[in-house]
Scaffold this active site. Structure first.
Site, PDB file in Angstrom:
ATOM      1  N   ASP A 144      35.312  50.901  39.619  1.00  0.00           N
ATOM      2  CA  ASP A 144      36.316  50.562  40.589  1.00  0.00           C
ATOM      3  C   ASP A 144      35.703  50.087  41.918  1.00  0.00           C
ATOM      4  O   ASP A 144      34.799  50.682  42.207  1.00  0.00           O
ATOM      5  CB  ASP A 144      37.058  51.607  40.930  1.00  0.00           C
TER       6      ASP A 144
ATOM      7  N   GLU B  32      34.452  45.634  38.859  1.00  0.00           N
ATOM      8  CA  GLU B  32      35.616  45.358  39.395  1.00  0.00           C
ATOM      9  C   GLU B  32      34.971  44.910  40.776  1.00  0.00           C
ATOM     10  O   GLU B  32      34.946  45.694  41.539  1.00  0.00           O
ATOM     11  CB  GLU B  32      36.845  46.266  39.334  1.00  0.00           C
TER      12      GLU B  32
HETATM   13  C1  NOJ Z   1      41.109  48.866  42.091  1.00  0.00           C
HETATM   14  C2  NOJ Z   1      42.107  49.632  40.997  1.00  0.00           C
HETATM   15  O1  NOJ Z   1      42.290  48.518  40.008  1.00  0.00           O
HETATM   16  C3  NOJ Z   1      43.402  49.552  41.728  1.00  0.00           C
HETATM   17  O2  NOJ Z   1      44.638  49.925  40.969  1.00  0.00           O
HETATM   18  C4  NOJ Z   1      43.107  50.580  42.723  1.00  0.00           C
HETATM   19  O3  NOJ Z   1      44.556  50.719  43.373  1.00  0.00           O
HETATM   20  C5  NOJ Z   1      42.327  50.253  43.670  1.00  0.00           C
HETATM   21  N1  NOJ Z   1      40.942  49.690  43.181  1.00  0.00           N
HETATM   22  C6  NOJ Z   1      41.766  51.534  44.455  1.00  0.00           C
HETATM   23  O4  NOJ Z   1      41.112  52.476  43.648  1.00  0.00           O
END
Ligand code: NOJ
Length: 569
Positions: free
Chosen positions: A220, A285
């Site tokens: 993440d 991500e």
């Molecule tokens: C990316 C995640 O996919 C999302 O759902 C989340 O709110 C943010 N990062 C913060 O962790």
């Protein structure tokens, strides 16, 4: 048959590792399947559906976070990285799920959230109870405020979810104290990645799950861990969730994509490599611009994969997809990484709705009942064509739960039921992401569409979900579920994930995107034709249709339709 081809990518090695061509299914646990009947999906619910995923034809499953969490951001606020939240089950449930998955030949990937913890994490609680300058505070980003009495935040950064990125704490003696940074919700304090304890802790967490047998980690906010020294003010846009199509909010921003992040991931890769084969993977991500910056994350010493958000965000136009596919393959090739395609996830409007929005305009993070309502039929047609395009490409791909049913975004949720911090922190101006997180429909005739044993669902399902329930599509020719099954089976049989890719130049029509994916070792030349235009287009003579995202007209490919065809010499 001779086609005029422009090669863009050479085929992968015969024995390429599994993740270079895998299709990975994302489970958003609270909305996938409910085992205990409380209306919130859980691990026993998911475990019972592994057979469905095997039949669908995916190789691996990524679970969004199920760790102990107060659920301020649906689990992306972790209070204990080594245990399962009771909402979702127990460690024993997870171990049982892993065993079943292994028997089915499905790999399991978990979500790692290293940019921030929950404010209820014991480390943050200890930081609050400790004085400024203490080792407890040094694990997070505490700073003194500016101005009179320190009442101004340390800089002008805003939270991705809206509002300031800083919150002031009250010190143990009751006086107004320091501020802490949170790029997301106030309940998600950012870790300080200059701190050695933080580094060690995450290596330990990787080992904890690695030893349990997970096949990898989706990471993440991978581009956010390191902040520019001095935390300078930033004058660019902070509105990452709702940006105009041509705005690149992460480029040159002091909180995103700092070069220092890469050393962290190199240490993680080195750790995962010690497990040997089959590879345990890292998937980033990382919303970064331009694509050359994204490629840095997938160098051989770092991540295996990084979501291709350029593809996800691409306007529904042939020339844009050609540009995005070309650039993506080109930059990935510079570092020897496969492309990682994706069209939907739990943070964006589902592509069966998004692709019906006006082309090239502002991209909302959710849709209100009072907004113009997208055309469901158009969205579904384009979604099916888009997925057939994506799964015809070389490399790996991610599929988000429910897209195989053609689910649209829930656009008419009652506002009082919205839970996403984006909605709450923007003063209810942005709808937020709840509309792509509605519980899945499994059985058309059952209460709650078979989501769980009691009919309860934590968000209401729209009327449009009933005819799309899995059991209503199972075995039905032409259904979206059967289309996904066919695409995944053919992709696997023809080993398209490993193929070379060339664009076909024979179509004069600029609304047609056509490419040939040769499959592994060039053994299965497959023509993929996507028609973005209004008029049907013909297939070349001798092309034998393998699968089509919608009915053909006079053997031609109609508007918003993708066809795969076998090519023979
Ligand atoms: C990316 C995640 O996919 C999302 O759902 C989340 O709110 C943010 N990062 C913060 O962790």
């Amino acid at each position: 048959m001779s086609l005029s081809l422009t090669p863009v990518h050479d085929h992968d090695a015969d024995d390429a590792a599994w993740w270079r061509h895998a299709v990975i299914y994302q489970i958003y646990p609270r909305s996938f399947a409910d085992g205990d009947g409380n209306g919130i999906g859980d691990l026993p619910g998911a475990r019972a559906k592994l057979g469905y995923l095997k039949d669908l034809g995916v190789d691996a499953v990524w679970f969004s976070p199920f760790f102990v969490s107060p659920q301020a951001d649906a689990g992306y606020d972790v209070a204990d990285y080594r245990d399962i939240d009771p909402l979702f089950g127990t460690l024993a449930d997870f171990e049982g799920l892993l065993q079943d998955a292994e028997q089915l030949g499905l790999k399991i990937i978990v979500d790692l959230v290293p940019n921030h913890s929950s404010d209820e994490h014991p480390w943050f609680q200890a930081a609050l109870a400790s004085p400024p300058g203490s080792p407890e505070r040094a694990r997070y980003m505490f700073r003194d405020g500016h101005g009179d009495g320190g009442w101004e935040p340390p800089n002008n950064w805003e939270s991705v979810f809206g509002g300031p990125a800083w919150t002031r704490v009250t010190e143990a003696d009751g006086t107004p104290g320091q501020w802490y940074l949170h790029l997301f919700d106030t309940k998600q304090p950012d870790f300080n990645w200059d701190n050695a304890e933080v580094h060690q802790e995450f290596l330990d967490i990787l080992s904890f799950w690695g030893e349990r047998g997970v096949a990898g980690f989706r990471v993440d906010v991978a581009a956010g861990l390191v902040k520019k020294p001095g935390l300078p003010d930033y004058d660019g846009t902070h509105d990452q969730m709702n940006a105009d199509a041509d705005v690149q909010p992460t480029a040159n921003a002091p909180m995103w994509d700092q070069d220092g992040v890469h050393a962290i991931f190199e240490s993680w890769r080195a750790l995962l490599d010690t497990y040997g084969e089959p590879d345990r993977i890292l998937c980033a991500e990382a919303w970064v611009h331009p694509p050359e910056r994204a490629a840095l994350y997938v160098r051989p010493t770092e991540f295996h994969q990084a979501f291709n958000f350029y593809f996800l965000e691409c306007p529904w136009r042939a020339a844009d997809y050609r540009r995005v596919i070309t650039d993506s393959l080109r930059v990935c090739d510079t570092v020897g990484a496969p492309a990682t395609w994706v069209l939907s996830n739990h943070d964006v409007v589902r592509h069966a709705t998004r692709l019906a929005l006006p082309v090239g305009e502002r991209r909302p993070n959710g849709i209100f009942a009072t907004d113009p309502q997208p055309d469901l039929e158009l969205g579904l047609r384009r979604a099916r064509a888009g997925t057939a395009m994506m799964l015809g490409l070389t490399g790996s791909a991610y599929v988000y739960q429910g897209e195989e049913l053609g689910l649209p975004e829930a656009t008419e949720l009652p506002d009082e039921l919205r839970e996403d911090p984006v909605y709450l922190r923007t003063g209810k101006e942005q709808a937020g992401r709840d509309g792509c997180r509605v519980p899945l429909p499994w059985a058309a005739g059952e209460p709650g569409l078979g989501f769980g044993p009691t009919g309860k669902t934590w968000l209401p399902q729209p009327d449009s979900f009933a005819p799309l329930a899995a059991d209503a599509q199972d075995g039905v020719e032409g259904s979206t579920l059967e289309l996904y099954r066919s695409l995944l089976r053919l992709r696997h049989e023809r080993e398209l994930g490993l193929g070379s890719l060339s664009f076909v130049e024979d179509y004069a029509d600029p609304d047609v995107l056509a490419f040939v994916n040769t499959g592994r070792n060039d053994a299965y030349p497959t023509l993929v034709v996507v028609n973005f235009g209004a008029e049907p287009v013909a297939l070349p003579a001798g092309a034998e249709v393998l699968v089509a995202s919608g009915p053909l007209v006079d053997e031609g490919v109609p508007t918003d339709t993708t066809v795969w065809a076998a090519l023979s010499e």
